[in-house]
Design an enzyme around this catalytic site. Structure first.
Site, PDB file in Angstrom:
ATOM      1  N   GLY A  69       0.813  -1.209   0.000  1.00  0.00           N
ATOM      2  CA  GLY A  69       0.000   0.000   0.000  1.00  0.00           C
ATOM      3  C   GLY A  69       0.850   1.266   0.000  1.00  0.00           C
ATOM      4  O   GLY A  69       0.554   2.228  -0.716  1.00  0.00           O
ATOM      5  N   SER A  70       1.915   1.259   0.779  1.00  0.00           N
ATOM      6  CA  SER A  70       2.759   2.460   0.880  1.00  0.00           C
ATOM      7  C   SER A  70       3.358   2.832  -0.473  1.00  0.00           C
ATOM      8  O   SER A  70       3.312   3.994  -0.887  1.00  0.00           O
ATOM      9  CB  SER A  70       3.881   2.241   1.888  1.00  0.00           C
ATOM     10  N   ASN A 150      -7.934   3.967   8.675  1.00  0.00           N
ATOM     11  CA  ASN A 150      -7.384   2.809   9.367  1.00  0.00           C
ATOM     12  C   ASN A 150      -7.493   2.887  10.888  1.00  0.00           C
ATOM     13  O   ASN A 150      -7.455   1.874  11.558  1.00  0.00           O
ATOM     14  CB  ASN A 150      -5.922   2.591   8.960  1.00  0.00           C
ATOM     15  N   GLN A 178      -7.759   0.009   3.487  1.00  0.00           N
ATOM     16  CA  GLN A 178      -8.658  -0.538   4.516  1.00  0.00           C
ATOM     17  C   GLN A 178     -10.004  -0.970   3.936  1.00  0.00           C
ATOM     18  O   GLN A 178     -10.782  -1.647   4.597  1.00  0.00           O
ATOM     19  CB  GLN A 178      -8.886   0.490   5.635  1.00  0.00           C
ATOM     20  N   SER A 198      -3.566  -3.158  -0.534  1.00  0.00           N
ATOM     21  CA  SER A 198      -2.488  -3.953   0.044  1.00  0.00           C
ATOM     22  C   SER A 198      -3.033  -5.310   0.487  1.00  0.00           C
ATOM     23  O   SER A 198      -4.031  -5.375   1.206  1.00  0.00           O
ATOM     24  CB  SER A 198      -1.901  -3.196   1.238  1.00  0.00           C
ATOM     25  N   HIS A 200      -2.064  -7.682   2.566  1.00  0.00           N
ATOM     26  CA  HIS A 200      -2.069  -8.200   3.946  1.00  0.00           C
ATOM     27  C   HIS A 200      -3.175  -7.617   4.814  1.00  0.00           C
ATOM     28  O   HIS A 200      -3.329  -8.005   5.971  1.00  0.00           O
ATOM     29  CB  HIS A 200      -0.687  -8.039   4.596  1.00  0.00           C
ATOM     30  N   THR A 236      12.010  -8.062 -10.374  1.00  0.00           N
ATOM     31  CA  THR A 236      11.386  -9.363 -10.659  1.00  0.00           C
ATOM     32  C   THR A 236      10.114  -9.508  -9.828  1.00  0.00           C
ATOM     33  O   THR A 236      10.120  -9.262  -8.622  1.00  0.00           O
ATOM     34  CB  THR A 236      12.373 -10.502 -10.335  1.00  0.00           C
ATOM     35  N   CYS A 323       3.887   6.201  22.357  1.00  0.00           N
ATOM     36  CA  CYS A 323       5.067   5.340  22.291  1.00  0.00           C
ATOM     37  C   CYS A 323       4.933   4.218  21.266  1.00  0.00           C
ATOM     38  O   CYS A 323       5.913   3.817  20.662  1.00  0.00           O
ATOM     39  CB  CYS A 323       5.367   4.744  23.651  1.00  0.00           C
TER      40      CYS A 323
END
Ligand code: PLP
Length: 394
Positions: A69-70, A150, A178, A198, A200, A236, A323
């Site tokens: 996706g990125s 997301n 998403q 994407s 995944h 490839t 964090c």
């Protein structure tokens, strides 16, 4: 273990894994090779392209495989910028709650002299076609707005936003990472010029994605080298991943409605259960929301501690808190919908899939309030709130 972090990534489906296996073991040829082994791989590559095109309602020639996706977001936005530049159009419209793959690409373009306008997403996280229409200028070269968020699950009125762009002759890209496999996508009906997805995020493998670009749009290479992907993306091809992505998307697209119904029911139960926690608030819209998304803010606690304790109880969740994302600022999405810093720090995201069960939801509904109470009891901020030294926001 209860996995409730499906917006971060999903489990690989059995169908996808089975489809991939022969391309690791038997058909390992390079699709650019002329021999039989290569041609076997080439055939799988083109079959996968056709499958994905059918799921999106586009032509196979409009499907470009990327590393995820990125990369697709980067290539779509940079391509539109390069095309705009040629016509002296250097104004880009986007939204305040996009994924960093979009926002950071736009930051780079700003340094190259582009003007970027991020549309306000309001308190529930939405952008209207009217807002887009108003923002479009003579020199606008791109509108990029995500299909679904997301973090808080908001679904944007993509067909209308696309329609507004079409009317004004401006390119429209949507980050549909998403949305793909979870809600219906039809690039023609929804007026989409470019789209990122994407694998995944819909039970396909990691490291593979698609950039759909409508015929006539000249893409700019992000990866230079060989002539793969019609010369627009060198390297490839990752055949097992591409085959797995096509199998996963076909599977998900075939049962979008059925899954959405099941997951929405679980989601609503979870939202209802957690709403009983005092001084909490649901983030995002109640109705216009991805089937699996639950996101709450709990006042007086830190998201990280919440995640840690939930993990100890076997619940995998996520937070828009500082964090976890490696930065000091809380989620830009929660700030964009107007949550104050201290409240945004106490957020919890639970994202469900059709693999979650009623029993798991019951367990989560039982455990989260206990953990929140435990953390509040040792929080100095909570003490200040109770004593009136600080004012409650929620
Ligand atoms: C996960 C995600 C991405 C990034 O996709 P990758 O394949 O992990 O690079 C981009 N946009 C949204 C909305 C996402 O949820």
């Amino acid at each position: 273990m209860i996995y409730a972090d499906n917006a971060a990534t999903t489990a690989l489906s059995k169908t996808a894994l089975d489809a991939m296996m022969p391309y690791f073991t038997d058909y390992y040829g390079n699709p650019s090779s002329w021999h039989t082994a290569g041609q076997k791989a080439k055939e799988a590559l083109e079959n996968a392209r056709e499958t994905i095109a059918a799921c999106l309602n586009c032509s196979p020639r409009e499907v470009y495989f990327t590393s995820g996706g990125s990369e697709a977001d980067n290539q779509a936005i940079i391509s539109a910028a390069r095309l705009g530049e040629k016509q002296n159009k250097k104004h880009i419209i986007s939204t305040a709650f996009e994924h960093h793959a979009v926002l950071h690409t736009l930051e780079t373009l700003k340094k190259q002299g582009f003007t970027v306008e991020l549309l306000d997403v309001g308190s529930t996280g939405n952008v209207t076609a009217e807002q887009v229409k108003k923002a479009i200028r003579e020199d606008t070269c791109l509108v990029t707005a995500m299909f679904a968020n997301n973090e808080i699950g908001s679904i944007l009125p993509i067909e209308e936003i696309g329609g507004a762009c079409k009317e004004k002759g401006v390119l429209f890209h949507t980050d549909a990472v998403q949305a793909a496999g979870h809600i219906e996508i039809d690039v023609k009906r929804q007026n989409i010029d470019m789209l990122s997805l994407s694998a995944h995020k819909f039970h396909g493998p990691k490291g593979i994605g698609v950039l759909y670009a409508k015929t006539g749009i000249t893409l700019t290479n992000i990866i230079n080298g060989g002539a793969q992907e019609r010369g627009k993306r060198a390297g490839t091809e990752n055949i097992p991943a591409i085959v797995g992505m096509a199998a996963a998307l076909k599977e998900a697209t075939g049962k979008t409605e059925e899954n959405a119904k099941k997951v929405t029911k679980l989601r609503n139960e979870l939202i209802n259960g957690l709403s009983n926690i005092p001084h909490s608030a649901l983030n995002g819209d109640t109705k216009n929301r991805l089937p699996g998304n639950v996101n709450f803010c709990f006042e007086g606690i830190e998201g990280e501690s919440l995640l840690l304790l939930l993990d100890a109880k076997g619940i995998c969740a996520s937070s828009g808190s500082a964090c976890t994302s490696g930065s000091l600022d809380p989620s830009h999405v929660l700030l964009a919908i107007g949550r104050p810093h201290e409240v945004a720090h106490g957020s919890l995201r639970l994202t469900l899939s059709e693999e979650n069960t009623e029993d798991e939801i019951k367990y989560i509904i039982n455990e989260v309030p206990k953990v929140v109470e435990y953390l509040r009891n040792m929080s100095p901020v909570w003490k200040d709130l109770l004593s009136g030294k600080r004012q409650f926001v929620l």
